[in-house]
Design an enzyme around this catalytic site. Structure first.
Site, PDB file in Angstrom:
ATOM      1  N   TYR A 151     -12.923  12.537   1.055  1.00 12.74           N
ATOM      2  CA  TYR A 151     -13.081  12.112   2.582  1.00 12.74           C
ATOM      3  C   TYR A 151     -14.412  12.990   2.977  1.00 12.74           C
ATOM      4  CZ  TYR A 151      -8.293  10.893   1.383  1.00 12.74           C
ATOM      5  OH  TYR A 151      -7.388  10.665   0.663  1.00 12.74           O
ATOM      6  N   VAL A 196      -2.968  13.304  -0.207  1.00 12.82           N
ATOM      7  CA  VAL A 196      -2.111  14.245   0.517  1.00 12.82           C
ATOM      8  C   VAL A 196      -0.887  14.943  -0.018  1.00 12.82           C
ATOM      9  CG1 VAL A 196      -2.999  13.398   2.887  1.00 12.82           C
ATOM     10  CG2 VAL A 196      -0.979  12.517   1.910  1.00 12.82           C
ATOM     11  N   TYR A 210       0.645  -1.118   0.079  1.00 12.89           N
ATOM     12  CA  TYR A 210       0.155  -0.090   0.014  1.00 12.89           C
ATOM     13  C   TYR A 210       0.761   1.172  -0.089  1.00 12.89           C
ATOM     14  CZ  TYR A 210      -3.053   3.417   1.660  1.00 12.89           C
ATOM     15  OH  TYR A 210      -4.166   4.646   1.955  1.00 12.89           O
TER      16      TYR A 210
END
Lengths: 303, 303, 303, 303
Positions: free
Chosen positions: D238, D256, D190
């Site tokens: 989100y 991010v 990941y």
């Protein structure tokens, strides 16, 4: 009051109960324990001791160890511990992670898993896991006055392999800077702490320092003993603490191995064991037994 | 032990404290109380009574009334009350509605607002609000042995006009079928119950039945007294209950009027009052004062 | 594309489905609706209109009214509305109060109940409830080009008598200063708004202004229409919004009366009705029907 | 419409903005990025491409990679993925663990961290991490038609060392049986997936298959493309997804690292990058830029 007779009747009563709770199944080594077992032991302030049932069977004390760990950590760092963990009931299950998110990695109290992991992380500081566990075992053995108490390594290994929820708690606290060691290290120590094996006779003896009996003041000051008892009454049975205080009226700490240590301050240290759990994760018959014992003896911290 | 001297020193100490907490501002009638006030009263088991400070100033007992309401409701319907309200610390603020949603309208315990509203709803059953409050006042006056205790109607009206959070709780519980009367009716009664006015001398006397002193057993059985004390230690200061148990070591119930009733079972009933609150909504100096009192007298339920 | 044939096949398919969802039982007037009913209507951009099934049966549009209320409120106060309500999916049930506590009385979006109550409270400002509802009905009738649309007073009264959860939401928001009128007033208006009765033919016509068809720009600017569609796709089906967007691919707003208004921007306004609900509180067969319609027509906002 | 001019004006506008958000500081390798950078690139359906600003600067795409991972996983296991992860907005922060507890280890959607970890765990099945990442890179490179795209190993290692929150999520899901590999393995994969580096020109090209342009149907079926766009509009930013849909009106996925991939179905694939984040963790100026672009071009999925 014939305490021997009371314990005998309780043990007989428990033997006939059809509803025995459910043995913890998430720790493989505990899942195969026979739920028919029951034991109860009482140490009085005068030193006399009574046991009934399977009082020589060793069981995994699991979260009952959190009391000894807390005593040790408070002895080491004092009130500094409270900068990292709170003193309030969580109102959530023993392994809940929910409040950790809302409260930025600071566990509510030292008796839920997250808080106990911080406690272990505290007494581990400056030591290797082996040294730290050595210190804990010295404390427990001295408390019980019994050098035979040991850690069941197979249980510890079983939890290391399967304790994913506890790893989640440790990593989560680490992400908030509230863990000082690698999760493997702290949890390795924590799982060994939980894997301490005792029988009820040993556990009742090991709990005497929490009665505030004058001869054990070397282990913990009376003020600290009172405060640990306060934490036991408000937080000792997780989200079943209120019910336990209501029914039993004495401070206690339970473990998923089915043991409960209960203190009647100044009067008795009580250990009870029956492996089947209620839905809070506390011994079902153990709770019932100490409720009966408190009623029959009149022991209560509430007058 | 010179109790008079101890109380005197505590009162002097509290007078000099610069940090006095913040007076509750959400009930208009309470917002204007002078935060410099302080009073403490103690009733011993032998009937002697000591007071110091502003012990003749009446204040709104607010949530301290929940103890009397609970005693009354348990006397009326017994353990049937527990079908509608739990016995566990909530871990949330006194006026929180969050757990009510998760737990389908059943409040965690009778000392948070939602649970206290259910308690009022219970003793209201079969009565008009006036009759129900009459019954409560008879109970309180008998407990205090003082016919002068009354309800401050202006405070009650102030809360009826502004207690929107409590209306939300009542309507929410009604939506789950856990309210038997119209919110107006139950809350009208509830706000009047909270508006009972007493001074610390009266409140300490009114709390004697919770000491389990033999001459007051007519008011509540010893078993029920113990259980109310158990609820006070685990839930009596909302999400500050654990901290209170840890620091004070005695069961207590606080109110946003700044009063706290504290019980040393078998020994003393203590009332303290100072209007400034800590962030849990409990009297800041009141908590500090009973912590000092417990330490100086050695009163503790934990040995 | 033979739209008439598509609608006919969908209606036949829905008639044979054994699993029809469950009719809302918490509003007494809705609980007795026959779950076998089904209707679908489509208005195209060119003005043509198609209907199939029970398209002349009136039903209570309930939360579909939140779209008209939002359009009206935005017309009245513009972006000022967003100081009182958010624009984010709540991830919780339509009547949840949990996030209101965590977010201090500010609802997540105008399509959950709390947010819709704030929207009503907004268009009520400066008006009596009758005037405010008059303004809303003018808007709806003009949108549908149909003066026959009315409010079913018996449904409104039924909800006033039983809508305790909504009263809880209103009082809770009032406690945070996010309600400008007494709960009775705002909710009286809100329940009447929800009780607007239409058949699918009327509802599909009433939704045309959300297609951004040039001839209805007088009702709402294209920018605002786009934004209401954005809110419908992210929040229009409560905690089932993600699934609806995934399966249907078009913005929609559902109501517990079993109606759903769905918009294919620039192409069609679609109304579907079937009283049985899925566990999110959205029409079970209605969702299935528009999923099929979107697939068969190729209508999708996602390319 | 002069797209080149529009992009130029946006880039100039962004250069002068004093409020640039805050660069993510919890990933050490990202904390030192210069917040003054900005780039935007657009690929149209006809294959033409426009860029402005620092469009040749590589950045860490981070969570934008979740779109490619989802496409890959859906290609591998199809709708079976939805047995392990939901399709609903969470209403919580990207790294929240709270709902995982309430929903027994099943993440709300594949675009929050927990859900993306499950997606990685899915495409990892039957492969070594190196093979799995090889498959992902083949997909991304084919989508972008660019063999130069690579993984920034130092970023991946930085996250492995510090991504404690993600380890908590993985262990927590493992405790509920919703992880098929050891956390180290899945998270190793990941973190490398998140460390894919691209510039906006590459990212805009890599996103073309999500426009549903006919020549890229080999990569994903039109139906699946629509559904990924549906997930992007409801969950892609989100707990800022509703606001993004409202302001921008196009599906997007943020990371991010400051990148956002935005799709105007059938019309354009847009990549924007600016390292400073808003409080949801999405690029502050990036969001502003695509909001302006959508307004100036008229691109909107809402008509």
């Amino acid at each position: 009051m014939d305490l021997e007779q009371i314990l005998h009747e309780i043990t007989q009563d428990m033997a006939t109960r059809p509803d025995r709770g459910r043995v913890a199944n998430y720790i493989p080594q505990l899942a195969c324990i026979d739920p028919d077992q029951f034991a109860i032991s009482v140490c009085l302030a005068d030193g006399t001791q009574y046991s009934c049932g399977d009082a020589d069977m060793s069981f995994s004390i699991q979260s009952v160890s959190k009391v000894f760990a807390l005593a040790l950590a408070l002895g080491r760092v004092g009130d500094h511990l409270w900068t990292r963990v709170g003193r309030e009931p969580s109102g959530q299950a023993f392994d809940s992670i929910l409040l950790l998110e809302q409260e930025k990695g600071r566990p509510r109290n030292p008796f839920i898993n997250a808080g106990a992991i911080v406690t272990t992380d505290t007494y581990l500081e400056g030591h290797s896991p082996a040294e730290a566990l050595g210190g804990l075992m010295r404390f427990v053995r001295e408390a019980a006055d019994d050098e035979d108490i040991h850690i069941d390594d197979s249980v510890a290994r079983s939890e290391i392999a399967t304790g994913h929820r506890n790893f989640a708690l440790a990593h989560y606290m680490l992400s908030h800077g509230n863990l000082r060691h690698a999760p493997d290290l702290t949890l390795g120590t924590y799982f060994h702490q939980c894997a301490i094996a005792m029988n009820t006779a040993q556990l009742a003896r090991a709990g005497r320092f929490l009665m505030n009996s004058p001869d054990l003041v070397r282990m913990l000051s009376p003020g600290r003993v009172r405060r640990i008892n306060a934490l036991m009454i408000t937080c000792g049975q997780y989200d079943g603490s209120g019910d336990f205080a209501y029914r039993v009226g004495l401070p206690g700490k339970s473990g998923v191995g089915g043991g409960i240590l209960v203190i009647a301050p100044g009067q008795a240290s009580i250990a009870v064991w029956s492996p089947g759990l209620n839905h809070y994760g506390n011994s079902h018959l153990g709770t019932l037994a100490v409720e009966t014992l408190a009623r029959d003896t009149g022991w209560s911290i509430f007058g």
